[in-house]
Design an enzyme around this catalytic site. Sequence first.
Site, PDB file in Angstrom:
ATOM      1  N   LYS A 231       0.822  -1.220   0.000  1.00 14.30           N
ATOM      2  CA  LYS A 231       0.000   0.000   0.000  1.00 14.30           C
ATOM      3  C   LYS A 231       0.850   1.261   0.000  1.00 14.30           C
ATOM      4  O   LYS A 231       0.409   2.311  -0.458  1.00 14.30           O
ATOM      5  CB  LYS A 231      -0.980  -0.028   1.167  1.00 14.30           C
ATOM      6  CG  LYS A 231      -2.025  -1.115   0.972  1.00 14.30           C
ATOM      7  CD  LYS A 231      -3.168  -1.017   1.937  1.00 14.30           C
ATOM      8  CE  LYS A 231      -4.274  -2.007   1.579  1.00 14.30           C
ATOM      9  NZ  LYS A 231      -3.865  -3.418   1.714  1.00 14.30           N
TER      10      LYS A 231
HETATM   11  C1  LIG Z   1      -4.481  -4.525   1.130  1.00 12.99           C
HETATM   12  C2  LIG Z   1      -3.758  -5.816   1.075  1.00 12.99           C
HETATM   13  C3  LIG Z   1      -4.145  -6.856   0.193  1.00 12.99           C
HETATM   14  C4  LIG Z   1      -5.373  -6.773  -0.678  1.00 12.99           C
HETATM   15  O1  LIG Z   1      -5.261  -5.797  -1.688  1.00 12.99           O
HETATM   16  P1  LIG Z   1      -6.560  -5.258  -2.453  1.00 12.99           P
HETATM   17  O2  LIG Z   1      -6.097  -4.120  -3.250  1.00 12.99           O
HETATM   18  O3  LIG Z   1      -7.534  -4.857  -1.372  1.00 12.99           O
HETATM   19  O4  LIG Z   1      -7.098  -6.380  -3.277  1.00 12.99           O
HETATM   20  C5  LIG Z   1      -3.369  -8.010   0.151  1.00 12.99           C
HETATM   21  N1  LIG Z   1      -2.297  -8.161   0.939  1.00 12.99           N
HETATM   22  C6  LIG Z   1      -1.888  -7.191   1.801  1.00 12.99           C
HETATM   23  C7  LIG Z   1      -0.706  -7.441   2.663  1.00 12.99           C
HETATM   24  C8  LIG Z   1      -2.602  -5.984   1.903  1.00 12.99           C
HETATM   25  O5  LIG Z   1      -2.206  -5.046   2.765  1.00 12.99           O
END
Ligand SMILES: *Cc1c(COP(=O)(O)O)cnc(C)c1O
Length: 468
Positions: A113
């Site tokens: 993120k």
């Molecule tokens: C947010 C997240 C996901 C999922 O990603 P999306 O964009 O919501 O599909 C998967 N793994 C981790 C570690 C995350 O922080």
Amino acid sequence: MHYISTRGGMQPLPFSDTILMGLAPDGGLALPEHYPQIGREQLDAWRGLSYAELAFEVIRLFATDIPEADLKDIVSRTYTAEVYGSAEITPVKRLKDGLVILELSNGPTLAFKDMAMQFLGNLFEYVLAKKGEELNIVGATSGDTGSAAEYAMRGKAGINVFMLSPDGLMSPFQRAQMYSLQDENIHNIAIKGMFDDCQDIVKAVQNDHAFKARHKVGTVNSINWARVVAQVVYYFKGYFNATASNDEQVSFCVPSGNFGNVCAGHIARQMGLPVERLIVATNENDVLDEFFRTGVYRPRGTANTWVTSSPSMDISKASNFERFVFDLVGRDAAKVRELWAKVDSGEGFDLSAQLAATREQFGFASGKSTHADRLATIRQVDREDGVVVDTHTADGIKVARDVRRPGETVVCLETALPAKFADTIREALDRDPPRPAGFDGIENLPQRVTVFDADAAAVKDFIEAALA
Ligand SMILES: *Cc1c(COP(=O)(O)O)cnc(C)c1O
């Protein structure tokens, strides 16, 4: 380039307005009127670019109302070796069986993120200064999103963050990451309750329209268009890093929850990136796997959402999924409105005919991984490759191995580092996960957090006092 809503009820808006918006006024999600098309010549020109140069080239196609020199400045301050640990920003490594891992978790909070959120922090600061506006972000988190948002917005002019988290329910590492921030504009609020209680308070704040307008309340959730667009960049970078020439194709395997990450992959593919397949990996919460296998979308309530050892994928209503469905139904907004009326009534919908007819056009595949699969994969990758992967990335690797075809190059997106999920790593390997430099002993740093009962009025008073 202008942006429209998946539900058809929004005047086309420029990029800068779209990124400050949560949902569109009609309840839909913003998408560009069309996807820019990338030809072979452009791919050849882009192959040798640095991450920041590539980010500029990709994002400027979407952010046409930001002067190029300003955008260049924003991306070059965002994608630095200092923030992401190496000049490569998103290096790849190859496992012995040929799978490629695209590292996306070397940012400040050790999860993918950061790739988009760091950009969003700098972009918000820039756009707000231009418009002479302020923004107060009020959000709820059970972990990754909240810390990524705080590290992106810390110290930014014109922005305050009020982040609610369930008191005592995050891991000691996650708590330390968030609560040890001492920046004046970051406010940690621990709620005596569960994540849903935090979410309810955020909704109460959002629904108090007078309060919301008075205090310029906004969000940074995964439906934000700028986050999706920033993620498109690493599909291009991952493709270049995993191949020797633009004659090759790759497939991407993406651990998925809210469908934000793989939605960016879909957009990259629609732009013309040579992507063979987009493989959606889920955990036990397999709504998306079910959809891509059967064409039936059956979102589930919280009572039917399991708590798993890949918690960032414990989602049963994927907020970004509507963007893909808009394309799947031929960009028919009336159809999307009809489908989401069914979702809201708890019914779900069946698009098996549309999905079957467009398999080639969209290239999706999917699979699912369970706790036992996760542990086995973490052990196997540790034993064969000497690499410790986190639980979400392990779900992706498991699914990639299940669905891979002979000769297919599959790039697995690493979505977090194992240091964030120490309990499950200990369960799998009987030892602690490695901790990146700079994170030793963060649990002992002083913490800055205010604890409240699950009481929206008390939280509003706190926000009001902090902004006075
Ligand atoms: C947010 C997240 C996901 C999922 O990603 P999306 O964009 O919501 O599909 C998967 N793994 C981790 C570690 C995350 O922080």
